[in-house]
Scaffold this motif. Sequence first.
Motif, PDB file in Angstrom:
ATOM      1  N   THR A  40       0.819  -1.210   0.000  1.00  0.00           N
ATOM      2  CA  THR A  40       0.000   0.000   0.000  1.00  0.00           C
ATOM      3  C   THR A  40       0.857   1.266   0.000  1.00  0.00           C
ATOM      4  O   THR A  40       0.326   2.370  -0.068  1.00  0.00           O
ATOM      5  CB  THR A  40      -0.931   0.029   1.227  1.00  0.00           C
ATOM      6  N   ASP A  41       2.163   1.108   0.054  1.00  0.00           N
ATOM      7  CA  ASP A  41       3.091   2.245   0.122  1.00  0.00           C
ATOM      8  C   ASP A  41       3.876   2.332  -1.184  1.00  0.00           C
ATOM      9  O   ASP A  41       4.964   1.762  -1.315  1.00  0.00           O
ATOM     10  CB  ASP A  41       4.027   2.069   1.318  1.00  0.00           C
ATOM     11  N   GLY A  42       3.326   3.054  -2.151  1.00  0.00           N
ATOM     12  CA  GLY A  42       3.936   3.120  -3.469  1.00  0.00           C
ATOM     13  C   GLY A  42       5.320   3.742  -3.478  1.00  0.00           C
ATOM     14  O   GLY A  42       6.215   3.287  -4.210  1.00  0.00           O
ATOM     15  N   SER A  43       5.548   4.789  -2.696  1.00  0.00           N
ATOM     16  CA  SER A  43       6.855   5.452  -2.702  1.00  0.00           C
ATOM     17  C   SER A  43       7.949   4.540  -2.160  1.00  0.00           C
ATOM     18  O   SER A  43       9.076   4.525  -2.685  1.00  0.00           O
ATOM     19  CB  SER A  43       6.792   6.747  -1.879  1.00  0.00           C
ATOM     20  N   ALA A  44       7.624   3.763  -1.128  1.00  0.00           N
ATOM     21  CA  ALA A  44       8.614   2.846  -0.563  1.00  0.00           C
ATOM     22  C   ALA A  44       8.939   1.728  -1.560  1.00  0.00           C
ATOM     23  O   ALA A  44      10.101   1.313  -1.677  1.00  0.00           O
ATOM     24  CB  ALA A  44       8.095   2.254   0.748  1.00  0.00           C
ATOM     25  N   ILE A  45       7.929   1.241  -2.255  1.00  0.00           N
ATOM     26  CA  ILE A  45       8.163   0.208  -3.261  1.00  0.00           C
ATOM     27  C   ILE A  45       9.057   0.742  -4.373  1.00  0.00           C
ATOM     28  O   ILE A  45       9.997   0.074  -4.831  1.00  0.00           O
ATOM     29  CB  ILE A  45       6.818  -0.287  -3.837  1.00  0.00           C
ATOM     30  N   MET A  46       8.779   1.963  -4.831  1.00  0.00           N
ATOM     31  CA  MET A  46       9.580   2.566  -5.886  1.00  0.00           C
ATOM     32  C   MET A  46      11.032   2.730  -5.443  1.00  0.00           C
ATOM     33  O   MET A  46      11.966   2.445  -6.204  1.00  0.00           O
ATOM     34  CB  MET A  46       8.986   3.914  -6.287  1.00  0.00           C
ATOM     35  N   SER A  47      11.223   3.163  -4.213  1.00  0.00           N
ATOM     36  CA  SER A  47      12.574   3.341  -3.688  1.00  0.00           C
ATOM     37  C   SER A  47      13.328   2.021  -3.634  1.00  0.00           C
ATOM     38  O   SER A  47      14.516   1.948  -3.987  1.00  0.00           O
ATOM     39  CB  SER A  47      12.502   3.970  -2.292  1.00  0.00           C
ATOM     40  N   LEU A  48      12.644   0.963  -3.196  1.00  0.00           N
ATOM     41  CA  LEU A  48      13.279  -0.347  -3.087  1.00  0.00           C
ATOM     42  C   LEU A  48      13.676  -0.885  -4.460  1.00  0.00           C
ATOM     43  O   LEU A  48      14.792  -1.389  -4.645  1.00  0.00           O
ATOM     44  CB  LEU A  48      12.337  -1.327  -2.385  1.00  0.00           C
ATOM     45  N   VAL A  49      12.773  -0.776  -5.426  1.00  0.00           N
ATOM     46  CA  VAL A  49      13.066  -1.261  -6.775  1.00  0.00           C
ATOM     47  C   VAL A  49      14.240  -0.498  -7.378  1.00  0.00           C
ATOM     48  O   VAL A  49      15.138  -1.078  -7.997  1.00  0.00           O
ATOM     49  CB  VAL A  49      11.813  -1.140  -7.675  1.00  0.00           C
ATOM     50  N   ALA A  50      14.266   0.817  -7.200  1.00  0.00           N
ATOM     51  CA  ALA A  50      15.352   1.634  -7.737  1.00  0.00           C
ATOM     52  C   ALA A  50      16.695   1.269  -7.093  1.00  0.00           C
ATOM     53  O   ALA A  50      17.735   1.241  -7.759  1.00  0.00           O
ATOM     54  CB  ALA A  50      15.049   3.109  -7.508  1.00  0.00           C
ATOM     55  N   ARG A  51      16.663   0.975  -5.797  1.00  0.00           N
ATOM     56  CA  ARG A  51      17.909   0.657  -5.084  1.00  0.00           C
ATOM     57  C   ARG A  51      18.428  -0.734  -5.422  1.00  0.00           C
ATOM     58  O   ARG A  51      19.633  -0.928  -5.618  1.00  0.00           O
ATOM     59  CB  ARG A  51      17.665   0.779  -3.575  1.00  0.00           C
ATOM     60  N   ILE A  87       8.411  -0.033 -11.531  1.00  0.00           N
ATOM     61  CA  ILE A  87       9.312  -0.510 -12.589  1.00  0.00           C
ATOM     62  C   ILE A  87       9.357   0.484 -13.741  1.00  0.00           C
ATOM     63  O   ILE A  87      10.424   0.843 -14.248  1.00  0.00           O
ATOM     64  CB  ILE A  87       8.854  -1.895 -13.085  1.00  0.00           C
ATOM     65  N   ARG A  88       8.189   0.944 -14.145  1.00  0.00           N
ATOM     66  CA  ARG A  88       8.127   1.883 -15.280  1.00  0.00           C
ATOM     67  C   ARG A  88       8.812   3.204 -14.944  1.00  0.00           C
ATOM     68  O   ARG A  88       9.611   3.728 -15.730  1.00  0.00           O
ATOM     69  CB  ARG A  88       6.670   2.139 -15.668  1.00  0.00           C
ATOM     70  N   SER A  89       8.524   3.743 -13.776  1.00  0.00           N
ATOM     71  CA  SER A  89       9.036   5.059 -13.409  1.00  0.00           C
ATOM     72  C   SER A  89      10.544   5.072 -13.210  1.00  0.00           C
ATOM     73  O   SER A  89      11.219   6.047 -13.544  1.00  0.00           O
ATOM     74  CB  SER A  89       8.349   5.550 -12.131  1.00  0.00           C
ATOM     75  N   THR A  90      11.072   3.988 -12.635  1.00  0.00           N
ATOM     76  CA  THR A  90      12.511   3.937 -12.376  1.00  0.00           C
ATOM     77  C   THR A  90      13.304   3.515 -13.606  1.00  0.00           C
ATOM     78  O   THR A  90      14.526   3.710 -13.647  1.00  0.00           O
ATOM     79  CB  THR A  90      12.827   2.960 -11.225  1.00  0.00           C
ATOM     80  N   GLY A  91      12.637   2.924 -14.578  1.00  0.00           N
ATOM     81  CA  GLY A  91      13.330   2.466 -15.775  1.00  0.00           C
ATOM     82  C   GLY A  91      14.184   1.234 -15.556  1.00  0.00           C
ATOM     83  O   GLY A  91      15.061   0.921 -16.375  1.00  0.00           O
ATOM     84  N   VAL A  92      13.941   0.530 -14.471  1.00  0.00           N
ATOM     85  CA  VAL A  92      14.708  -0.684 -14.171  1.00  0.00           C
ATOM     86  C   VAL A  92      14.424  -1.747 -15.231  1.00  0.00           C
ATOM     87  O   VAL A  92      13.270  -2.005 -15.579  1.00  0.00           O
ATOM     88  CB  VAL A  92      14.342  -1.229 -12.774  1.00  0.00           C
TER      89      VAL A  92
END
Length: 339
Positions: free
Chosen positions: A65-76, A116-121
């Motif tokens: 439910t925490d989109g920003s935390a998920i995005m941060s984890l995927v990017a890292r 995934i889309r936003s970080t470009g991973v």
Amino acid sequence: MKRALITGITGQDGSYLAELLLAKGYEVHGLIRRASTFNTHRIDHLYQDPHESAARLFLHHGDLTDGSAIMSLVARLQPDEIYHLAAQSHVRVSFDQPEYTGDVTGVGTTRLLEAIRSTGVSTRFYQASSSEMFGASPPPQSEETPFYPRSPYGAAKLYAYWMARNYREAYGMFAVNGILFNHESPRRGETFVTRKITRAVARIKLGLESSLYLGNLDAVRDWGYAPEYVDAMWRMLQADSARDYVVATGTRFSVRDFVSAAFACVELDWEQYIRYDARYERPTEVDELIGDASLARKELGWEAQVHAPELVRIMVEADVRRLSEELDGSAARRTRYDP
């Protein structure tokens, strides 16, 4: 070394998948929810592995439910593969908590895809779809069968399925849906009907209970063995192109059949112990789910080896053994501390 991220790593499928990927030399990262008590018992043994695989397993606190935390984890992490298994996955509970089920099981998938889309991973994404999406559509159900979900859980999974396809088609993402039919194991949660049955059989056999309360015994399912199904997940992400696959045994087994086989494992007559309880009925029932996994067999080389009768035996024997060990341990502790 490939790096994989598993959401729902502490669940039945997540634990078996972590074992599989570690055995294949992956670095494995798991997403777990922060709680006041530990819920890692299914993967604790991986940290005690005498080999170097334990050094390649990492857990991260987070929530779908925490989109920003998920995005941060995927990017890292920059994972090569993401296996999205986390969900509110209990069908009956979804009727009591439809909004929560939709947010976690449905929209949670969108948050991960958008990360995934936003970080470009550059990663390959596996979405854990469900046979419950077929619902009222008659069997056998294949990749071409129309969807007709009959529960909030099935509807949420269907939303997630279409979002994965949309991101694949709109952004060229390698995203696949594994439409897995029922798959069980000794690690299945105790509130799910199969484990509820095998655990009760063990307790009745050892004299700790006298009856088992169930709802609809006529529901027919296609039950397979979870360790085999996580292998199918992995195969989907190794394919040359992304597409969706049904994973199933292709055989029918009713709840009544499961109950009968389970009690037969301990040489008891099931009809003496089963009691009906309307509370376990669903508001809308799914009568029959039987999968056609021909495409997975043809393109992935995957085929189920364990079918329902053997699955029942595996689960009953594991629960009898586990409970016997618990009772022996309790007896030993009482002897040790009694004056």
